[in-house]
Design an enzyme around this catalytic site. Structure first.
Site, PDB file in Angstrom:
ATOM      1  N   GLU A 165       8.385 -10.127   0.152  1.00 14.55           N
ATOM      2  CA  GLU A 165       6.873 -10.438   0.343  1.00 14.55           C
ATOM      3  C   GLU A 165       6.751 -11.568   1.126  1.00 14.55           C
ATOM      4  OE1 GLU A 165       4.228  -8.658   0.344  1.00 14.55           O
ATOM      5  OE2 GLU A 165       2.724 -10.314   0.635  1.00 14.55           O
TER       6      GLU A 165
ATOM      7  N   LYS B  52      -6.278  -3.988   8.536  1.00 19.80           N
ATOM      8  CA  LYS B  52      -6.239  -4.275   7.057  1.00 19.80           C
ATOM      9  C   LYS B  52      -6.258  -3.052   6.479  1.00 19.80           C
ATOM     10  CE  LYS B  52      -7.146  -7.630   3.742  1.00 19.80           C
ATOM     11  NZ  LYS B  52      -5.910  -8.035   3.590  1.00 19.80           N
TER      12      LYS B  52
HETATM   13  C1  F6R Z   1       0.451  -7.140   4.224  1.00 18.94           C
HETATM   14  C2  F6R Z   1      -0.637  -6.259   4.112  1.00 18.94           C
HETATM   15  C3  F6R Z   1      -0.163  -4.865   4.180  1.00 18.94           C
HETATM   16  C4  F6R Z   1      -0.773  -4.018   3.168  1.00 18.94           C
HETATM   17  C5  F6R Z   1      -0.597  -2.340   3.438  1.00 18.94           C
HETATM   18  C6  F6R Z   1      -1.339  -1.684   2.264  1.00 18.94           C
HETATM   19  O1  F6R Z   1      -0.072  -8.490   4.199  1.00 18.94           O
HETATM   20  O2  F6R Z   1      -1.655  -6.615   4.089  1.00 18.94           O
HETATM   21  O3  F6R Z   1       1.032  -4.631   4.045  1.00 18.94           O
HETATM   22  O4  F6R Z   1      -0.313  -4.565   1.919  1.00 18.94           O
HETATM   23  O5  F6R Z   1      -1.031  -2.043   4.354  1.00 18.94           O
HETATM   24  O6  F6R Z   1      -2.444  -1.882   2.191  1.00 18.94           O
HETATM   25  P1  F6R Z   1      -3.462  -1.717   0.828  1.00 18.94           P
HETATM   26  O7  F6R Z   1      -3.146  -2.671  -0.245  1.00 18.94           O
HETATM   27  O8  F6R Z   1      -4.871  -1.872   1.127  1.00 18.94           O
HETATM   28  O9  F6R Z   1      -3.162  -0.334   0.557  1.00 18.94           O
END
Ligand code: F6R
Length: 614
Positions: free
Chosen positions: A487, A609
């Site tokens: 991470e 995002k």
């Molecule tokens: C890293 C980041 C991405 C998300 C990934 C999954 O900072 O934001 O790696 O973690 O695209 O997104 P979620 O958690 O929304 O499924």
């Protein structure tokens, strides 16, 4: 990916659209555009690059555009066609009367395009979306009814979409629909808003209606009509959004990422609130609806997630195997969905996602659901598509996360896993009671310890200054902090574009050590516990190859001073909980390095995002 906003009412639409797009910028920032209706004519304004470029264009014609009290807008994260002005949304048909914005992917666009071209449509862009504009125009020519035209068009479309459509001939009307992409309607007084996500509308209204798949909504300033794809009228489920507009303010911080890093002590308090009440009380997790007998007989847990959420899941695996004695597999959702996975009703499948809209994870949990597994979703968005798939839903309560690089949502997910693991362990009686009490005691102390880390952020900043010009970065750790190493590396590469990799420290000598020389920083996550001495000797091995050594540690051992060029200290913590504390300086390190390099911290290139495409 991609953000949609729409407005119909009595106010000028321009500022509302631009503000909505600003608050959706985390969804994409390759190009942007709006469509308005000025003096009975649909007009499109589009610009390549950041939203500011669209703002500059529209500013020049502000007086003219401001006359429109209806409009749709779009911020793009390119999938089909380069991020150029021509490919930017809205898209239009040949007569220019229709304007469409779209989030998602039209999977059969090639066939549709070929058919429409045969029928005389001339395409201007390389996008899949333009097919929808031509299709709606054709259907409108047959029906003279915009809702019907959109309904008939969606019957021919395959794939995922959230769509907003206006037509020059149907005044003051927006038609919107969705399938496997989020869309909600905001309800005002004599006005309606449409958006991909809450931040676009929360300043104006908290009253909203989420669209379900295949529903079509028709909005005018004083009416909202909801139907399904078969033309049945649907009852409207109106709710009050649990968000505050203040969540969208930087509150004096230079970037959202820095603000969100600083919110973590309170996020931990929120996640624990009501669940961890006292050290001698069992964890209360009513969100888990699987009955206690089934939890006792579970033979397997599978966790699916992507990116940062995947790293949170890796910590979850570690802690659940340790406390609950159940085999836990963690897999990137994108891999899980394209192989034969084994699971049944005795398998608990956990989907982890900040946004709850990640397409790969949604597909993974749907596949698991069809095999009869109980689906537990851990998400920051209880209003999301993924949350609706849940048999059990654990909302992680981190609040809106605006920065594209996830920070506080990671911490909230990890804490949720601790609660879940203790909850199952208490039901199964699978862990030593004293250890569980100790873990709970430490969880309660955690927010203060994070505050202490934050109060020493200048030390991390100094380290960042020293290493900001490195081309590569290696993070090493073992055991439960391997996920922390991954991470930490992900944060750094996302926002600074430095080539950073996390390794288990023991693997270093099996290959990566060949890369080490005086130009390579190696950051050792050296938290006290069973692997401390091992990581220390792995760090010695790296130092012996002239690597520039950095330690992140809770140890006071002065012996390590000669080994490391830079030492980032955190308060002492039990090893089991150390990932939550160790990640904070790594988030800060990534932040300060990116800031020194002058990068766009909150909106790193090529990222979005919410990754709503597979
Ligand atoms: C890293 C980041 C991405 C998300 C990934 C999954 O900072 O934001 O790696 O973690 O695209 O997104 P979620 O958690 O929304 O499924």
């Amino acid at each position: 990916m991609c953000g949609i906003v729409g407005y119909v009412g009595n106010k000028s639409a321009l500022d509302i659209l631009l503000e909505g797009l600003t608050n959706l910028e985390y969804r994409g920032y390759d190009s942007a555009g709006i469509a308005v209706n000025v003096d009975g004519h649909v007009e499109l304004y589009k610009a390549e690059g950041k939203l500011q470029n669209l703002k500059d264009i529209t500013f020049e014609k502000k007086e003219h555009i401001s006359k429109s009290t209806i409009g749709i807008g779009h911020i793009r994260w390119a999938t089909h066609g380069a991020p150029t002005t021509i490919n930017a949304h809205p898209h239009s048909c040949n007569c220019g009367r229709v304007a469409v914005v779209h989030n998602g992917i039209i999977e059969n666009y090639k066939e549709l395009r070929a058919k429409l071209e045969k029928e005389g449509c001339v395409f201007r862009s390389q996008t899949d979306t333009e097919t929808v504009a031509h299709l709606v125009a054709k259907k409108f020519a047959q029906t003279h009814d915009l809702t019907e035209a959109v309904r008939l068009a969606t019957k021919e479309i395959e794939g995922a979409y959230a769509l907003c459509v206006i037509h020059q001939d149907i005044k003051n009307t927006i038609v919107a629909t969705r399938r496997n992409a989020p869309l909600l309607v905001g309800i005002g007084e004599g006005e309606y808003y449409v958006a991909s996500d809450v931040p676009a509308i929360i300043k104006y209204t908290k009253k909203a209606m989420y669209l379900e798949d295949n529903q079509i909504v028709t909005l005018t300033p004083d009416s909202m009509k909801l139907i399904d794809i078969d033309n049945n009228v649907i009852s409207q489920k109106i709710e009050i959004l649990p968000w505050e507009p203040v969540a969208l303010s930087k509150m004096g911080y230079k970037h959202f990422m820095l603000k969100e890093i600083h919110e973590q002590p309170d996020v931990v308090r929120n996640v624990l609130a009501g669940k961890l009440r006292a050290i001698d009380e069992n964890i209360s997790l009513n969100e888990v609806t699987l009955d206690k007998e089934s939890l006792k007989t579970l033979n397997r847990i599978q966790i699916v997630a992507c990116g940062t959420s995947l790293h949170a899941a890796m910590v979850g695996k570690y802690i659940m195997e340790e406390l609950c004695g159940i085999a836990v597999d963690v897999e990137p959702s994108s891999e899980y969905i394209y192989r034969k996975t084994v699971g049944d009703k005795n398998t608990l499948v956990i989907g982890v996602s900040q946004s709850g809209e990640t397409a790969d994870t949604i597909t993974a949990v749907r596949q698991a659901k069809s095999r009869g597994s109980h689906i537990l979703i851990v998400t920051n968005r209880p209003d999301s598509t993924m949350a609706r798939e849940a048999d059990s839903l654990i909302p992680v309560s981190a609040g809106i996360e605006v920065s594209v690089a996830a920070t506080k949502s990671y911490t909230a997910q990890v804490i949720s896993f601790y609660l879940l693991a203790i909850y199952i362990a208490e039901i199964k009686n699978s862990a030593n009671k004293e250890n569980l009490s100790n873990l709970k005691r430490e969880l309660i102390l955690l927010p203060q310890k994070i505050e202490k880390v934050l109060s020493h952020k200048e030390d991390v900043q100094a380290c960042a200054r020293r290493f900001a010009n490195s081309k590569d970065f290696i993070f090493i750790a073992r055991g439960i902090n391997y996920a922390t190493a991954l991470e930490g590396a992900l944060k750094l590469k996302e926002i600074s574009y430095i080539n950073a990799t996390g390794y288990t420290a023991g693997e270093l000598k099996h290959g990566p050590i060949a890369m080490l020389d005086e130009s390579m920083p190696v950051l050792s996550i050296l938290m006290k516990g069973q692997v401390y001495e091992k990581i220390l000797s792995n760090s010695e091995e790296a130092k012996a190859r002239n690597a520039r050594m950095i330690a992140l540690t809770d140890s006071d051992d002065t012996k390590i001073n000669d080994l490391f060029e830079c030492i980032i200290k955190v308060p002492e913590i039990i090893e089991t909980l150390s990932p939550v504390l160790a990640i904070v300086p790594l988030q800060l390190l990534a932040y300060y390095i990116a800031e020194f390099l002058g990068k766009d911290v909150d909106q790193p290139r090529n990222l979005a995002k919410s990754v709503t495409v597979e």
